[in-house]
Design an enzyme around this catalytic site. Structure first.
Site, mmCIF file in Angstrom:
data_model
loop_
_atom_site.group_PDB
_atom_site.id
_atom_site.type_symbol
_atom_site.label_atom_id
_atom_site.label_comp_id
_atom_site.label_asym_id
_atom_site.label_seq_id
_atom_site.Cartn_x
_atom_site.Cartn_y
_atom_site.Cartn_z
ATOM 1 N N THR A 1 0.808 -1.215 0.000
ATOM 2 C CA THR A 1 0.000 0.000 0.000
ATOM 3 C C THR A 1 0.847 1.275 0.000
ATOM 4 O O THR A 1 2.021 1.255 0.367
ATOM 5 C CB THR A 1 -0.940 0.022 1.217
ATOM 6 O OG1 THR A 1 -0.173 0.046 2.423
ATOM 7 C CG2 THR A 1 -1.861 -1.190 1.227
ATOM 8 N N ASP A 2 0.209 2.355 -0.407
ATOM 9 C CA ASP A 2 0.867 3.661 -0.357
ATOM 10 C C ASP A 2 0.450 4.383 0.932
ATOM 11 O O ASP A 2 -0.192 3.794 1.804
ATOM 12 C CB ASP A 2 0.551 4.484 -1.616
ATOM 13 C CG ASP A 2 -0.931 4.758 -1.790
ATOM 14 O OD1 ASP A 2 -1.711 4.641 -0.815
ATOM 15 O OD2 ASP A 2 -1.329 5.116 -2.917
ATOM 16 N N LEU A 3 0.773 5.648 1.040
ATOM 17 C CA LEU A 3 0.465 6.401 2.254
ATOM 18 C C LEU A 3 -1.026 6.515 2.540
ATOM 19 O O LEU A 3 -1.427 6.721 3.683
ATOM 20 C CB LEU A 3 1.072 7.809 2.174
ATOM 21 C CG LEU A 3 2.602 7.853 2.222
ATOM 22 C CD1 LEU A 3 3.090 9.281 2.000
ATOM 23 C CD2 LEU A 3 3.107 7.325 3.551
#
Length: 163
Positions: A33-35
């Site tokens: 996942t990203d931020l």
């Protein structure tokens, strides 16, 4: 519980064929996942690659042996993505269980086309269309080994997209 002298070892994940459709399960981990907590777009490419590699393995296509033959100076080759089209429909998130659906839709002398979908609970969240070419170690297209083409014929589905 097993005896400590005979440990039970897990096996790597693998897919299954349902007719000509190949199914490969993945789980979304934090690293995917990203931020914002959504799967980073490039990770879909990784999942699709794993599923395509599993298709080859299950068809008995030994990519490693072909690469090693090339390293020994024999005529060898490898698959390389020549074209890819992706469409992101819905985001995947941490802990989602995703199933990659793969179909082989076209087989030519030096390439194969595959369509893939990432699905969560039966809903398509990303689609991909790949043309994968077989190339020699000089980078030029070459005919796929006959045995590999025969293996692909067993799962060739020209009726359309993954379900």
């Amino acid at each position: 519980m097993t005896d400590a002298s005979d440990p039970v070892l897990p096996t790597p994940p693998g897919g299954v064929f349902d007719g000509t459709l190949h199914l490969y399960a993945v789980r979304v981990y934090y690293e995917d996942t990203d931020l914002s907590g959504i799967v980073y777009h490039a990770n879909y490419l990784r999942w699709f690659e794993r599923a395509r590699s599993d298709v080859l393995r299950m068809l008995g296509i030994d990519q490693r042996a072909e690469i090693e033959a090339g390293a020994r100076g024999e005529k060898g080759g490898a698959y390389a993505v020549a074209d890819v089209q992706l469409r992101y429909i819905r985001p995947a998130r941490l802990d989602d269980d995703i199933v990659i659906h793969t179909r082989c839709s076209e087989l030519k002398a030096a390439s194969v086309r595959m369509s893939q979908e990432a699905k969560r609970d039966g809903e398509t969240i990303c689609t991909a269309h790949f043309r994968v070419g077989f190339v020699g170690f000089d980078g030029r297209p070459r005919r796929q080994p006959d045995a590999w083409r025969e293996a692909f014929k067993k799962v060739l589905d020209t009726d359309g997209e993954p379900e």
